[in-house]
Design an enzyme around this catalytic site. Structure first.
Site, short mmCIF file in Angstrom:
data_model
loop_
_atom_site.label_atom_id
_atom_site.label_comp_id
_atom_site.label_asym_id
_atom_site.label_seq_id
_atom_site.Cartn_x
_atom_site.Cartn_y
_atom_site.Cartn_z
N GLY A 106 0.81 -1.21 0.00
CA GLY A 106 0.00 0.00 0.00
C GLY A 106 0.84 1.25 0.00
O GLY A 106 1.89 1.34 -0.66
N CYS A 107 0.40 2.24 0.77
CA CYS A 107 1.09 3.53 0.82
C CYS A 107 2.52 3.41 1.32
O CYS A 107 3.37 4.25 1.01
CB CYS A 107 0.32 4.51 1.70
SG CYS A 107 -1.32 4.95 1.05
N ALA A 108 2.82 2.38 2.08
CA ALA A 108 4.18 2.19 2.60
C ALA A 108 5.14 1.64 1.55
O ALA A 108 6.35 1.58 1.78
CB ALA A 108 4.16 1.24 3.80
N GLY A 109 4.63 1.26 0.39
CA GLY A 109 5.45 0.57 -0.60
C GLY A 109 6.63 1.38 -1.11
O GLY A 109 7.70 0.82 -1.36
N LEU A 160 3.15 4.91 5.87
CA LEU A 160 2.39 3.90 6.60
C LEU A 160 1.63 3.03 5.60
O LEU A 160 1.25 3.50 4.52
CB LEU A 160 1.39 4.57 7.55
CG LEU A 160 1.98 5.54 8.56
CD1 LEU A 160 0.87 6.36 9.21
CD2 LEU A 160 2.78 4.80 9.61
#
Length: 366
Positions: A139-142, A343
């Site tokens: 997700g956004c942490a990628g 995150l």
């Protein structure tokens, strides 16, 4: 051993849509199905977003689409958008595709086998022996996790260059018949974009010729028993968003300790960190970062500018923020430290400690 981010490259699709137009489309689609919709619509006005980019025109969302149709669009559009970002990145670094030793691909908004990195290798004529590592589901942490994995790779192989590519088509995950509050919040935030970063090892970087942030440390953390905070439910209509309202609270409660655990072992204090490149998950998440870390006015300007112009592009967003924070127009002081972070599902945090190397001349192959 350390690693340098030699160049960034970013790309967005052609359909640039004002936030007000998305809000009106949502009113049209959900007005008869969501009780008290007018009480929810202000999230479009107060989220810190002015425009976003989608790979399809706004009219596309007004009718239902099958999971198969979304999949085919993802493969076609993600490969083309990622190629644009990669070409810009490699041109900025002064290297050719044949100079890349490892291609690391991050995405969460679509699936493909062969994975999108294989499409890129064919489009850009990478070497036939270039390594490939596709990573899905962060997700956004990628984007942050991808930089960390690239850093670890070139530490082990300091003569090599690792190309990180993050491409997300969040718009294709929209489900027309999902009238949940989570879907409305996601519809107010998410957008499409691709970004690339060339991470080079100690022996591949030509010091004194190129200005670049140096990665000096990373930290990954996973919150236990938080699987339901963020993610996807796989449905017959495609990927259905899972999005908890507790995310800003988790940031407020935990981020101070995470940053301390990143910088303290390296003998640094809060005052030693001058640049913050944090993923703008949304306006409330940025406010939670500010409160948790005691940041002053303007500390998250790069994150706020990216959110305002592009919305949340999941994993690609952090690379947009890093390009904003470390680009030619806003280069930090030589030797100064910075923190980059994001995150994602799990629920998890990925953080990097950076040090800026100003270089002494423009250009040069890295």
């Amino acid at each position: 051993m350390c690693a340098y981010i030699a160049a960034f490259g970013t790309a967005v699709p052609e359909y640039r849509v004002p936030q007000a137009d998305v809000q009106e489309a949502v009113r049209h689609m959900f007005g008869s199905r969501v009780p008290h919709l007018d009480r929810l619509l202000p999230i479009f006005e107060h989220g810190g977003i002015e425009t976003r980019h989608f790979c399809v025109p706004l009219e596309w969302f007004l009718v239902p689409h099958t999971a198969e149709e979304k999949h085919r669009l993802f493969v076609e559009q993600a490969a083309a958008l990622a190629e644009r970002a990669v070409r810009r990145c490699l041109a900025g670094a002064g290297v050719e595709p044949s100079d890349v030793d490892h291609v690391l691909l991050v995405t969460t908004t679509g699936t493909a086998t062969p994975s999108i990195d294989a499409y890129l290798c064919n489009r850009l004529s990478f070497r036939s022996d270039a390594k490939r590592t596709p990573i899905w589901g962060l997700g956004c942490a990628g984007g942050a996790a991808g930089l960390s994995r690239a850093y670890e790779y070139v530490k082990a192989f300091p003569k090599e260059r690792c190309l990180l590519v993050a491409v997300e088509l969040c718009s294709l995950t929209f489900i027309r018949n999902d009238a949940s509050k989570s879907n409305l919040v996601a519809t107010s935030l998410f957008a499409d974009g691709a970004a690339a970063a060339l991470v080079v090892g100690e022996e591949a970087f030509r010091r004194g010729e190129t200005a670049a942030p140096r990665i000096v440390g990373t930290r990954s953390e996973l919150w236990p028993d938080s699987l339901d905070v963020m993610g996807w439910d796989v449905t017959n209509d495609g990927l259905k968003v899972v999005f908890s309202k507790d995310i800003p609270t988790l940031v407020s409660q935990s981020m101070r300790g995470i940053v301390d655990r990143l910088i303290a072992p390296r003998g640094l204090a809060d005052s030693d960190v001058e640049t913050f490149a944090l993923h703008p998950g949304g306006k409330k998440v940025l406010e939670a970062y500010e409160a948790a870390l005691g940041l002053g006015a303007g500390a998250l300007n790069a994150s706020e500018r990216v959110l305002r112009r592009y919305g949340n592009m999941s994993s690609a967003t952090l690379l947009f923020v890093l390009e904003e924070a470390y680009g030619a127009a806003s280069r930090p002081r030589n030797g100064s430290h910075g923190i980059a972070g994001a995150l994602g599902p799990g629920f998890s945090s990925e953080m990097l400690l950076l040090e800026f190397n100003s270089g002494s001349a423009e250009g040069g192959k890295v």
